[in-house]
Design an enzyme around this catalytic site. Structure first.
Site, mmCIF file in Angstrom:
data_model
loop_
_atom_site.group_PDB
_atom_site.id
_atom_site.type_symbol
_atom_site.label_atom_id
_atom_site.label_comp_id
_atom_site.label_asym_id
_atom_site.label_seq_id
_atom_site.Cartn_x
_atom_site.Cartn_y
_atom_site.Cartn_z
ATOM 1 N N HIS A 112 2.613 -5.030 6.342
ATOM 2 C CA HIS A 112 1.754 -3.854 6.270
ATOM 3 C C HIS A 112 2.019 -3.029 7.536
ATOM 4 O O HIS A 112 2.871 -3.394 8.344
ATOM 5 C CB HIS A 112 0.294 -4.274 6.146
ATOM 6 C CG HIS A 112 0.001 -4.990 4.859
ATOM 7 N ND1 HIS A 112 -0.505 -4.353 3.760
ATOM 8 C CD2 HIS A 112 0.171 -6.294 4.498
ATOM 9 C CE1 HIS A 112 -0.636 -5.227 2.768
ATOM 10 N NE2 HIS A 112 -0.239 -6.413 3.199
ATOM 11 N N HIS A 161 0.837 -1.194 0.000
ATOM 12 C CA HIS A 161 0.000 0.000 0.000
ATOM 13 C C HIS A 161 0.877 1.250 0.000
ATOM 14 O O HIS A 161 1.917 1.293 0.670
ATOM 15 C CB HIS A 161 -0.921 0.001 1.218
ATOM 16 C CG HIS A 161 -1.942 -1.095 1.186
ATOM 17 N ND1 HIS A 161 -2.336 -1.794 2.314
ATOM 18 C CD2 HIS A 161 -2.667 -1.610 0.158
ATOM 19 C CE1 HIS A 161 -3.245 -2.684 1.976
ATOM 20 N NE2 HIS A 161 -3.462 -2.594 0.680
ATOM 21 N N GLU A 181 2.265 2.895 3.251
ATOM 22 C CA GLU A 181 2.941 2.012 4.209
ATOM 23 C C GLU A 181 4.424 1.866 3.857
ATOM 24 O O GLU A 181 5.009 0.791 4.005
ATOM 25 C CB GLU A 181 2.235 0.648 4.231
ATOM 26 C CG GLU A 181 0.795 0.747 4.727
ATOM 27 C CD GLU A 181 0.053 -0.587 4.726
ATOM 28 O OE1 GLU A 181 0.593 -1.570 4.176
ATOM 29 O OE2 GLU A 181 -1.067 -0.633 5.283
ATOM 30 N N GLU A 195 1.441 -6.676 10.607
ATOM 31 C CA GLU A 195 1.060 -5.264 10.718
ATOM 32 C C GLU A 195 2.000 -4.570 11.692
ATOM 33 O O GLU A 195 1.820 -4.636 12.905
ATOM 34 C CB GLU A 195 -0.392 -5.145 11.185
ATOM 35 C CG GLU A 195 -1.418 -5.746 10.241
ATOM 36 C CD GLU A 195 -1.756 -4.837 9.071
ATOM 37 O OE1 GLU A 195 -1.180 -3.739 8.977
ATOM 38 O OE2 GLU A 195 -2.600 -5.237 8.250
#
Length: 365
Positions: A262, A116, A119, A321
């Protein structure tokens, strides 16, 4: 005070670091917002400027400013000879997608980051990890109890730190990086707004982590039905060149397991629809403990790269994450991402070889 002409790739943070001033000083002197994207050719007034040849940022200082495809290219040129780089594809706007490889072991492990656009700190994390890991191996040092030299005899580590270079560039520099026609398209997708900090997609408004044939139709039913800054999975799975590059790599190499990085919430997702191997829960807990993250069996969504890998190969796949806060996380968040992320990445290198397990099962049958 000097006058500085903005160049392609400049941001307020990069200029501030270069001249050893603060972004607050730059904004005050030039009557600008801290979120402003800089147009090349614009003249800035830099107070009490002390220009330096600022490197990409020492790891022990964290990430000093935005890290994108230009910084990655600089790092690529300075990598030790034991890390090999190879272009595996190009983005929508023609930027190279680089694969890095270290080690010669039979167990193949794959790290990826910056799926993304907002990120990008994980690109810095993975590139810095490669630099330090190899330096520890060369000096025969252990790192958090792990012996890099021994690991690289057992493991071949693959990494694509920047899956979505166009999206990252949009977030960091705005739509002026595009030609007129493409800029108009992207601005329309973004509702006419010049602020791209929320942008996750690639340059066509497709979310690269919603592109995978693993529950794609179900995920698409609850997602935008047109190009959008986030969550739009495209007209079909694997339409985008960035996703195709990772797909072809994954089909070509027998990865034992994969980590897709992420940046939101310090969590480890280790399952997908019950298709993951039984060891995945324990391994997910190990990763979470190493980084002080929270293990989660399933994200409740589909069409992600990790989902597809588990479904296709029945081997462990993990969505990691990193970081806490609102994307894009600022460079100041890099210290926490480094401190928590490094032990987690190292722990993943000690996992069993699941390709060997597959071969053993096949031989027994």
């Amino acid at each position: 005070m000097i006058e500085y002409n903005v160049k392609q790739g400049d941001t307020l943070r990069k200029i501030a670091v270069r001249f050893q001033v603060t972004t607050v000083q730059l904004c005050y002197r030039n009557n600008m917002s801290p979120e402003a994207c800089l147009e090349p050719g614009t003249t800035l007034f830099v107070p009490d400027a002390v220009p330096t040849d600022q490197p990409r940022g020492e790891t022990h200082s964290g990430c000093l400013h935005e890290y994108g495809w230009r910084e990655l290219e600089e790092d690529r040129q300075s990598l030790p000879s034991s890390i090999f780089s190879e272009q595996i594809g190009i983005s929508v706007l023609g930027k190279p997608i680089w694969l890095f490889r270290a080690g010669n072991g039979p167990k193949k492990i794959f790290f990826s980051g910056a799926w993304h656009g907002n990120e990008w700190l994980n690109t810095w994390l993975l590139m810095s990890f490669l630099h330090v890991f190899i330096s520890k191996e060369e000096s025969k040092e252990r790192w958090y109890g792990v012996d890099p030299g021994a690991i690289l005899q057992e493991v071949t580590l693959y990494a694509v730190p920047l899956v979505n270079p166009d999206g990252v560039e949009l977030v960091q520099e705005g739509a002026h990086v595009l030609g007129k026609e493409k800029k108009n398209d992207v601005m329309q997708i973004n509702g006419g707004m010049h602020d791209f900090r929320h942008w996750s997609a690639n340059a066509r408004g497709v979310d690269l982590n919603h592109q995978w044939p693993a529950g794609w139709k179900e995920e698409a039913a609850g997602s935008p039905d047109r190009p959008f800054p986030r969550h739009y999975g495209g007209e079909a799975p694997l339409t985008e060149p960035e996703a195709k590059a990772v797909y072809q790599l994954s089909m070509q190499e027998e990865f034992s397991h994969i980590l897709a990085l992420h940046s939101q919430g310090e969590e480890v997702y280790w399952g997908y629809s019950g298709l993951e191997p039984p060891e995945s829960a324990e391994l997910g807990n190990r990763l979470a403990a190493a980084g002080s993250f929270r293990p989660v069996a399933d994200a409740g969504s589909s069409a992600g790269y990790k989902d597809w890998f588990i479904k296709t190969f029945r081997r462990p796949g993990f969505t990691i994450e990193t970081g806490m806060g609102v994307n894009p996380l600022p460079p100041e968040a890099s210290a926490r991402i480094w401190i928590t992320g490094v032990p987690l990445l190292l722990e993943s290198l000690t996992f069993p070889d699941f390709t060997k397990k597959s071969r053993d099962i096949t031989s027994a049958e």
